[in-house]
Write a protein that holds these residues in place. Structure first.
Motif, PDB file in Angstrom:
ATOM      1  N   ARG A  61     -49.960  -9.383  33.071  1.00 16.81           N
ATOM      2  CA  ARG A  61     -48.872  -9.979  32.299  1.00 16.81           C
ATOM      3  C   ARG A  61     -47.969 -10.798  33.203  1.00 16.81           C
ATOM      4  O   ARG A  61     -47.565 -11.905  32.867  1.00 16.81           O
ATOM      5  N   PRO A  86     -56.517 -16.298  30.142  1.00 18.07           N
ATOM      6  CA  PRO A  86     -55.201 -16.877  29.949  1.00 18.07           C
ATOM      7  C   PRO A  86     -55.038 -18.114  30.847  1.00 18.07           C
ATOM      8  O   PRO A  86     -55.665 -18.168  31.901  1.00 18.07           O
ATOM      9  N   PRO A  87     -54.216 -19.076  30.462  1.00 16.19           N
ATOM     10  CA  PRO A  87     -53.321 -19.065  29.303  1.00 16.19           C
ATOM     11  C   PRO A  87     -53.954 -19.566  28.017  1.00 16.19           C
ATOM     12  O   PRO A  87     -53.237 -19.773  27.051  1.00 16.19           O
ATOM     13  N   GLU A 107     -49.387 -14.231  33.895  1.00 13.19           N
ATOM     14  CA  GLU A 107     -49.228 -15.228  32.826  1.00 13.19           C
ATOM     15  C   GLU A 107     -47.835 -15.837  32.875  1.00 13.19           C
ATOM     16  O   GLU A 107     -47.654 -17.035  32.658  1.00 13.19           O
ATOM     17  N   THR A 137     -47.957 -22.798  25.741  1.00  9.32           N
ATOM     18  CA  THR A 137     -47.970 -22.414  27.146  1.00  9.32           C
ATOM     19  C   THR A 137     -46.563 -22.124  27.671  1.00  9.32           C
ATOM     20  O   THR A 137     -46.403 -21.563  28.734  1.00  9.32           O
TER      21      THR A 137
END
Lengths: 488, 271, 315
Positions: free
Chosen positions: A352, B214-215, A355, B31
């Motif tokens: 997390r 990701p993203p 990101e 994003t």
């Protein structure tokens, strides 16, 4: 129908146990299953989390506050020049197989750990040992090749526990130690069970048995806690659900500190320009990462040092969140179209947090390509292969600023001044002098923006409200159950 | 039953349009994070609420549809481009060693569950969208090979094919000039079904972390991300799941409808 | 029949052999070193080298392949690198979770799907049929892991009727085991049941339209009796086929579902082994899954041929 069933099952349980007796068994949840149970043959934290202080003991041990205390060694003398340690062992200590623990076992354990073909993952802990001599059955003398201020600290690690020659070979699946609990059963993929050892030399623990249940999935961990399938989860993997658990009177949420400096580790060989590393550092909004990835649990850090340590310096201002400054630095340096690879290992803080960092770097014009990797691949390609630009990892070893003195360490920071300071530190025992050295070291790596220093990992545990005695902090990776009990 | 065709067509079109629109416009940038606005419930600004990073869920679903459709489409194309020629070849050389090898290879691939193929590919190359496409594509290939071979075999016995052979046309030309056009309907129906299967497998792969990284938003990963938050923010898991269900439902209905419309005699060859 | 069995058996063995080569080759090229994973971050290179030697990782590839395959025949699957116990032991333990789960899910879906499919067939075209068919379409489209998430939320976290996951082990009692596997089995069964119900319906409709059924009805049997006596037996053939075809999907689904419910089954074992680079376990588990799929399809073919002799020639 199912409620009826539950009631009848409870009734059965009550019949078979003395009525209203205090509960003496506990089920501890752990996110990772240990690959094996030999702390002297593997580095996985999960091994120590099961066996440290419970099943296996060393000459010294860590206390809940990180202090180094006596364990199998009742006391010790250190020679004037600091090279000879004479340990007086406790009398009447037995291994779980009934054999006596004496100086021969200590010599065997230390010699085994530092041997040429040793598979001990922390061989460096024993590197300074020149000789181990048995003086008498209860006295052992360890001679170091040079003074080492950390020797007693080193001997408290799980990798330095005392094993017996008779049982050392099978430690991986059947650990035999001297601790208050003995190993009982391991159902691979599910749980490890330990039971109280009657012949324990010290105070008997309040618990008669303990089960370590392995639940890697964060959802499953939450569900297991809510359903009462586990009694305590000392390193709870889902910080997002802590608020909900805290609001539930059945549970206590225990928030403490760990030794885990969580950093945006940067390959200094690839990102060799200090201006780029500085731009990265100023692009990072630590509070957003702590809030977004860890749901508020974590303390911002500005250098590689634990904030709860008295020698810690708050250098977060050195790399304060300032995206405009970042863009300015990059523009001044004439750097455009910067694209970096970001490898993310499995823990929540990395996945997390990664990101979020990627989004923050994008704001200042740095593109990142994220790759999620498993630990196996991370160790292989990032840690060993050094094939990465950025990665996020929490360095959970206590007092590990020394890794910045190793130019071949995976982030490849090479600064002779720092290496000299570290060498001085290793042979310095005076606390005041050590403080000064440590302050200087923290400052250097902060000024060089070696890595992006994010936050100190919090220890977020959840336990049944009737359980007392669990460690609040995590000075070492352990679930010490010796002082744990139920209040009702 | 026209109803299948209409409902299925409408659902499939809706998602396709949303995916196409996402190239040009989404309500919010997917994003950019806004940690302060996390876990927003559906409201006027964010029609489906916001996720754990404060991103707009509707925008994520739109971009996610793009990814799901692209992966499934690429995997179906992979299966057709490899499986159909193999099936035609096997039928043209029925009973020969070539036929035997193709059919045995089919059995071999069939023996591996799609997820296991994906796990093995990911173990070697690391997780990525391309590997998800490859895994689903490999899984699709024997499906198309079998359907093609089965249908082609029955065509080969027909009089006009016999006539073409007598006229000296080679097996290659017959396969492409006479056989392929006649099994096209069947292939379209099968492609629709495999498309739906592909969407569901992709969601599963992304859910266990073997798909989109990701993203890039993806429906499966949105589910995985929201799983631990389901007890206090169920809308994070509800909407992506509903998107998968509706998309797959739409494609399956479309497949059924197409089958009925194109050729009532085709038996559904669902695997 | 003997010839049929022999050809099918030969192709079964060939498929398995080919699969073993494919699995071995793929696993060979997987990057990463189990020894360094086992020893962790700060391990010394010498320690890693010592461990590699100890694990026998330095032998040439063909020797390791032959050791592995010959071991498969004798039940000696080698030793797990990370767990340091025989792989066969690991697999046997996990099999006692995965196999009951698969059987439970199959049983659940069969018991739901066949009556539902029959009801839909007998009411073909009516509202009941339309309703059931709509539901099955939905059932096919629902991802099992998503369904599982909500099952856990409702039945484990909120109502606390079932455990949220985990497996107590069969020695805790049969009932405890069944309770633990119920939510996972339901999650797995929904899709299978939907597909099976549709196949049952269409197969029944087809047989219902055939001459002998019309005769039976003309003889005065009620529709209910006709369905039960004649149609159902014949409709079982396609259902059997679907069972065979779906088995591979069931296993794939089980791998994910085991992870949702943290059941210590083969699916979780394979993920754990991959993350720890314990490739010897990966190889053997994948081989076992392939073996299960190939064998089930073989058995279905045999059963199929036993029921309908015309099909033997198809082989």
């Amino acid at each position: 129908m199912f409620n009826h069933l539950k009631i009848s099952v409870c009734a059965l349980a009550l019949l078979s146990a003395p009525a209203f007796a205090q509960q003496t068994s506990i089920t501890i949840g752990m996110a990772l299953e240990p690959p094996n149970l030999d702390p002297t043959g593997g580095a996985a934290a999960a091994i120590d989390e099961v066996v440290y202080a419970n099943v296996m003991e060393g000459l010294t041990r860590f206390g809940p506050d990180g202090s180094v205390n006596a364990a199998l060694a009742a006391s010790w003398d250190i020679s004037e020049d600091g090279t000879v340690y004479t340990f007086s062992l406790r009398d009447g200590v037995t291994f779980h197989d009934g054999t006596t623990m004496d100086a021969e076992d200590v010599k065997f354990s230390l010699d085994r750990a530092r041997a040429e073909d040793s598979t001990n993952a922390q061989k460096a802990l024993f590197a300074g040992i020149a000789d181990v001599t048995v003086v008498d059955p209860l006295t052992v003398q360890v001679t170091l090749s040079e003074p080492n201020g950390n020797f007693l600290f080193n001997m408290a690690w799980g990798d330095a526990v005392i094993v017996a020659p008779e049982s050392a070979a099978d430690m991986a699946t059947n650990p035999v130690g001297t601790g208050p609990f003995q190993f009982s059963e391991w159902v691979q993929g599910d749980r490890v069970e330990i039971v109280a050892y009657d012949g324990y030399w010290g105070d008997k623990p309040a618990l008669s048995e303990a089960t370590f249940k392995f639940i890697s999935d964060a959802t499953a961990a939450f569900a297991a806690m809510m359903a009462g399938d586990v009694d305590a989860f000392p390193n709870f993997p889902a910080p997002e659900t802590l608020a909900q658990l805290d609001a539930d009177p059945r549970f206590n949420v225990i928030v403490g500190s760990t030794e885990g400096e969580t950093i945006l580790s940067t390959n200094n060989a690839n990102v060799s320009d200090v201006r780029v590393r500085k731009a990265i550092a100023h692009a990072i909004n630590r509070q957003d990462i702590i809030d977004g990835a860890m749901f508020g649990y974590g303390t911002p850090i500005g250098t590689h040092f634990a904030p709860h340590n008295p020698d810690y310096m708050d250098l977060t201002g050195n790399s304060a969140y300032d995206p405009d400054l970042s863009r300015q630095i990059l523009a001044d340096a004439g750097i455009t179209d910067l694209k970096l690879r970001l490898a993310l290992p499995p823990p929540t803080y990395a996945r997390r947090g990664g990101e979020i960092i990627a989004a923050q770097l994008r704001e200042v014009g740095i593109e990142t390509a994220i790759t999620n990797v498993e630990w196996a691949q991370w160790i292989e390609s990032v840690f060993r292969g050094k094939d990465f630009d950025l990665t996020i990892v929490s360095h959970t070893e206590p007092m590990d600023i020394g890794i910045y003195a190793r130019p071949d360490y995976y982030f490849q920071y090479d600064r002779p001044e720092f290496q000299d300071l570290n060498a001085t530190l290793e042979v310095t025992a005076d606390p005041a002098q050590r403080s000064t050295l440590l302050a200087e070291m923290q400052q250097i790596i902060a000024d060089d923006y070696v890595n992006g220093y994010l936050f100190q990992l919090a220890k977020t545990g959840v336990a049944n409200a009737n359980i007392v005695g669990l460690w609040e902090n995590s000075p070492t990776q352990a679930n010490d159950l010796t002082g744990v009990s139920w209040t009702q | 039953m026209k109803r299948n065709l209409i409902i299925g067509g409408a659902l499939s079109t809706l998602f396709t349009l949303a995916a196409l629109l996402s190239f040009l416009w989404t309500p919010y940038d997917v994003t950019a994070l806004n940690i302060g606005a996390k876990f927003g419930t559906p409201n006027g600004q964010n029609l489906l609420g916001t996720d754990h990073f404060g991103r707009d869920i509707l925008s994520m679903l739109m971009v996610g549809a793009r990814i799901s459709i692209a992966v499934a489409l690429a995997a179906v194309s992979f299966g057709i481009l490899l499986g159909v020629p193999l099936g035609l070849l096997a039928a043209a050389r029925r009973g020969s060693v070539v036929d035997e090898i193709i059919m045995r290879s089919n059995d071999l691939v069939f023996a591996f569950p799609s997820l296991v193929i994906a796990i093995l590919i990911t173990a070697v190359f690391g997780p990525s969208l391309w590997n998800a496409i490859l895994a689903i594509g490999i899984f699709n290939t024997p499906v198309f090979a079998r359907v093609t071979r089965g249908a082609a075999l029955s065509l080969w016995t027909l009089d006009y094919i016999m006539a073409a052979r007598v006229a000296g046309k080679g097996a290659f030309r017959i396969s492409f000039e006479h056989i392929l056009p006649n099994i096209l309907n069947l292939l379209i129906v099968q492609a629709t079904i495999q498309f739906a299967v592909g969407i569901i497998i992709e969601a599963g792969l992304s859910y266990v972390g073997l798909g989109a990284q990701p993203p890039i938003p993806s429906w499966g990963r949105m589910l995985a991300d929201s799983q631990t938050m389901i007890s206090f923010a169920p809308h994070l898991a509800l909407f992506p799941g509903a998107a998968i269900v509706l998309m797959v439902l739409g494609l399956n209905l479309l497949g059924d409808g197409l089958r009925d419309a194109l050729d009532p005699k085709i038996r559904r060859a669902r695997t | 029949m003997t010839r049929f069995l022999l050809t099918r058996l030969t192709s079964l063995i060939l498929t398995l052999l080919a699969a073993s080569v494919v699995i071995f080759l793929v696993v060979e090229v997987v990057p990463g070193d189990v020894a360094s994973v086992m020893l962790g971050l700060n391990a010394e290179p010498e320690a890693v080298a010592a461990l590699r030697e100890e694990l026998g990782l330095n032998a040439p590839a063909h020797v390791r392949y032959l050791t592995w395959v010959s071991g498969l025949f004798t039940g000696d699957f080698g030793q797990s690198h990370t767990y340091r116990v025989p792989v066969s032991e690991l697999i046997a333990d996990r099999l006692w979770v995965s196999l009951p789960l698969a059987i439970y899910a199959l049983a659940l879906s069969t018991f739901i799907a066949i009556p539902v499919g029959l009801i839909a067939a007998t009411r073909a075209g009516k509202a009941t049929d339309t309703g059931i068919m709509g539901l099955t379409q939905l059932g096919i489209a629902v991802p099992n892991f998503w369904f599982a998430m909500f099952l856990v939320l409702i039945f484990a976290i909120n109502l606390r009727w079932f455990p949220s996951g985990g497996f107590p082990g069969w020695d805790e009692g049969l009932w405890q085991g069944i309770i633990a596997l119920t939510l996972p089995a339901i999650a797995l069964a929904v899709q299978q049941a939907s597909i099976m119900a549709r196949v049952t319906r269409s197969a029944t409709l087809e047989t219902l339209g055939q001459d002998y059924i019309r005769t039976a009805r003309a003889k005065g049997l009620s529709q209910r009796q006709t369905v039960i006596r004649h149609a159902m037996r014949n409709a079982l053939i396609p259902v059997l086929t679907i069972l065979g075809l779906q088995f591979s999907f069931l296993l794939a689904g089980a791998i994910i579902i085991e992870n949702v419910f943290f059941l210590p089954g083969l699916g979780r074992l394979i993920f754990q082994a991959i993350t720890q680079n314990d490739l010897i376990v990966v190889k053997s588990v994948v081989m076992l899954l392939v073996f299960a799929i190939v064998t089930v399809n073989f058995l279905v073919d045999v059963a199929y041929a036993a029921v309908d002799p015309r099909l033997r020639r198809r082989a």
